[in-house]
Design an enzyme around this catalytic site. Structure first.
Site, mmCIF file in Angstrom:
data_model
loop_
_atom_site.group_PDB
_atom_site.id
_atom_site.type_symbol
_atom_site.label_atom_id
_atom_site.label_comp_id
_atom_site.label_asym_id
_atom_site.label_seq_id
_atom_site.Cartn_x
_atom_site.Cartn_y
_atom_site.Cartn_z
ATOM 1 C CD GLU A 233 -2.845 1.097 2.418
ATOM 2 O OE1 GLU A 233 -3.741 1.963 2.473
ATOM 3 O OE2 GLU A 233 -2.633 0.274 3.334
ATOM 4 C CG HIS B 277 -8.840 2.151 2.552
ATOM 5 N ND1 HIS B 277 -8.686 3.327 1.842
ATOM 6 C CD2 HIS B 277 -7.654 1.921 3.167
ATOM 7 C CE1 HIS B 277 -7.460 3.776 2.014
ATOM 8 N NE2 HIS B 277 -6.816 2.946 2.799
ATOM 9 C CG ASN C 235 -12.271 5.448 4.986
ATOM 10 O OD1 ASN C 235 -12.276 6.196 5.945
ATOM 11 N ND2 ASN C 235 -13.237 4.550 4.778
ATOM 12 C CB ALA C 236 -7.280 7.682 2.089
ATOM 13 N NE ARG D 171 -22.485 22.225 -10.995
ATOM 14 C CZ ARG D 171 -22.991 22.831 -9.928
ATOM 15 N NH1 ARG D 171 -22.362 22.708 -8.760
ATOM 16 N NH2 ARG D 171 -24.092 23.549 -10.004
ATOM 17 N N GLY E 103 -18.265 0.520 11.223
ATOM 18 C CA GLY E 103 -19.145 1.559 11.728
ATOM 19 C C GLY E 103 -18.441 2.855 12.029
ATOM 20 C CG ASP F 138 -6.733 -0.517 6.717
ATOM 21 O OD1 ASP F 138 -5.596 -0.918 6.434
ATOM 22 O OD2 ASP F 138 -7.036 0.697 6.769
ATOM 23 C CG LEU G 63 -10.252 7.004 11.402
ATOM 24 C CD1 LEU G 63 -11.389 6.778 10.417
ATOM 25 C CD2 LEU G 63 -10.423 6.094 12.622
ATOM 26 N N GLY H 97 -5.585 2.798 10.026
ATOM 27 C CA GLY H 97 -6.006 1.410 9.971
ATOM 28 C C GLY H 97 -7.247 1.206 10.815
#
Length: 386
Positions: free
Chosen positions: A131, A218, A221-222, A229, A251, A277, A310, A312
């Site tokens: 990653e 993921h 996220n990120a 648009r 969650g 993750d 956050l 992981g």
């Protein structure tokens, strides 16, 4: 136990259908058949499960750590073994050990460790997920921005060489740091390319899918989000049929209503798959650990840097299955497929993982009716349970 045994007494899910009053017959390290309970051949050892469910083992394509270990800190075979062993009690029988953005030396050591783990046939080890480091600083998340950089010819060659040593190699890249031609070259060499940690737009993400990217890391996220648009990478992941997308179902990373919208809207054949993750905390009571010299704190079900970012997830796969079933509202069979068949498809391993059929891997999870993991077999060998 003999080389050939039959698991009886449980309801069996084969990845597509449920079987009642049936037996799962295993020979060596592979599934032989699902037979009526009264049709077990003579000479086959019978193992009574005591009820519950039998399902294909879970496949996790993004696991950073477990058992108190992060691959980044100790890129060696012992760490890979520890991480795989830590996730087995939660139903994960095959996983991609994941290296978060690091130095070229650490990356090379992780690849060498993965190659050795492959030769040693470490139980549960499926391959590596690199990653980074070829990501976007604008969407770095918990990755160290000082280590993020564009892909070079040498990086591309190293990935192609690594793929020859590993059963599966997946790498997360951002279009901001990698040219489309490199994605095509990697894909042709058998490297699975995932888009993530990127602020790219919909059109560019779509072009990278055409170039050979097949996964998104993921989802939500990120990455660039869905706007009125500009659909962003998140929109491209949902609207592009050739892309699979991992999702962290804890969650915290994604609201359940957002998950429902994504699941309803996902264009196939690509699917949304569960990923954990997971970090070093899985299987431990540790309250903090370090990554690239920065402390990550475990609190209230999440893992965060000191600034609240956050880092992981504090998540195991059976918890993710329970979440999408009980909170998001998916049927149990679909929740199980998201943890087994679909991730296997995403990495080209559905011929042997994520389902029960003659010749598939005897990677099996025994669940209670309440979806607690009771027993786990990897390659026909019990690795968890009484």
């Amino acid at each position: 136990m003999s080389d050939r045994f039959a698991l009886t007494g449980a309801r069996i899910f084969d990845g597509a259908d449920w079987h009642d009053n049936a037996a799962l017959v295993v020979k060596g390290d592979a599934v032989e058949a699902i037979l009526p309970a009264g049709a077990i051949p003579s000479g086959v050892s019978i193992v009574e499960t005591g009820g519950g469910l039998l399902t294909p083992g879970f496949v996790d394509i993004q696991v950073n750590g477990g058992g108190g270990v992060m691959l980044n800190d100790h890129p060696d075979v012992a760490s890979i073994e520890t991480i795989c062993r830590a996730h087995a009690p939660f139903g994960t029988t095959a996983l991609l050990v994941t290296l978060i953005t690091d130095t070229p030396a650490i990356t090379a050591a992780a690849i060498a460790a993965g190659a050795e783990a492959t030769r040693e046939k470490v139980a549960g080890f499926l391959g590596l997920h690199l990653e980074g480091p070829h990501l976007s600083i604008a969407r770095k998340g918990a990755h160290d921005p000082a280590l993020i950089r564009p892909m070079t010819d040498a990086d591309q060659a190293a990935l192609i060489a690594a793929r020859k040593q590993l059963p599966v190699l997946l790498t997360t890249i951002a279009p901001e740091s990698v040219e489309p031609d490199r994605v095509t070259a990697l894909a042709k060499a058998g490297v699975i390319v995932s888009l993530g940690h990127s602020d790219t737009d919909y059109a560019t993400a779509s072009a990278f899918a055409e170039a050979g990217a097949t996964v998104v890391t993921h989802l939500f996220n990120a990455m660039s989000q869905i706007g009125n648009r500009e659909p962003g990478l998140a929109g491209a992941a949902i609207d592009t049929g050739g892309l699979y997308a991992g999702i962290i179902a804890d969650g915290i990373h994604v609201h359940p209503a957002t998950m429902i919208l994504a699941l309803r809207g996902k264009r196939g054949p690509g699917k949304i798959v569960l990923v954990t993750d997971a970090m070093a905390t899985i299987g431990t009571d540790m309250t903090s650990f370090t990554l690239n010299g920065r402390t990550i704190y475990r609190k209230d079900g999440s893992l965060r840097l000191a600034d609240g970012t956050l880092a992981g997830a504090d998540l195991d796969m059976i918890s993710a299955v329970r979440y999408v079933h009980r909170v998001v509202g998916l049927e149990l069979d679909e929740a199980l497929r998201m943890a087994s068949l679909y991730p296997a498809q995403a990495i080209g391993q559905a011929h042997r993982l994520g389902r029960f059929a003659n010749g598939t891997a005897a990677d099996i999870v025994g669940l209670s009716e309440g979806l607690d993991v009771r027993n786990v077999w990897i390659g026909g060998r019990k690795v968890f349970g009484a």
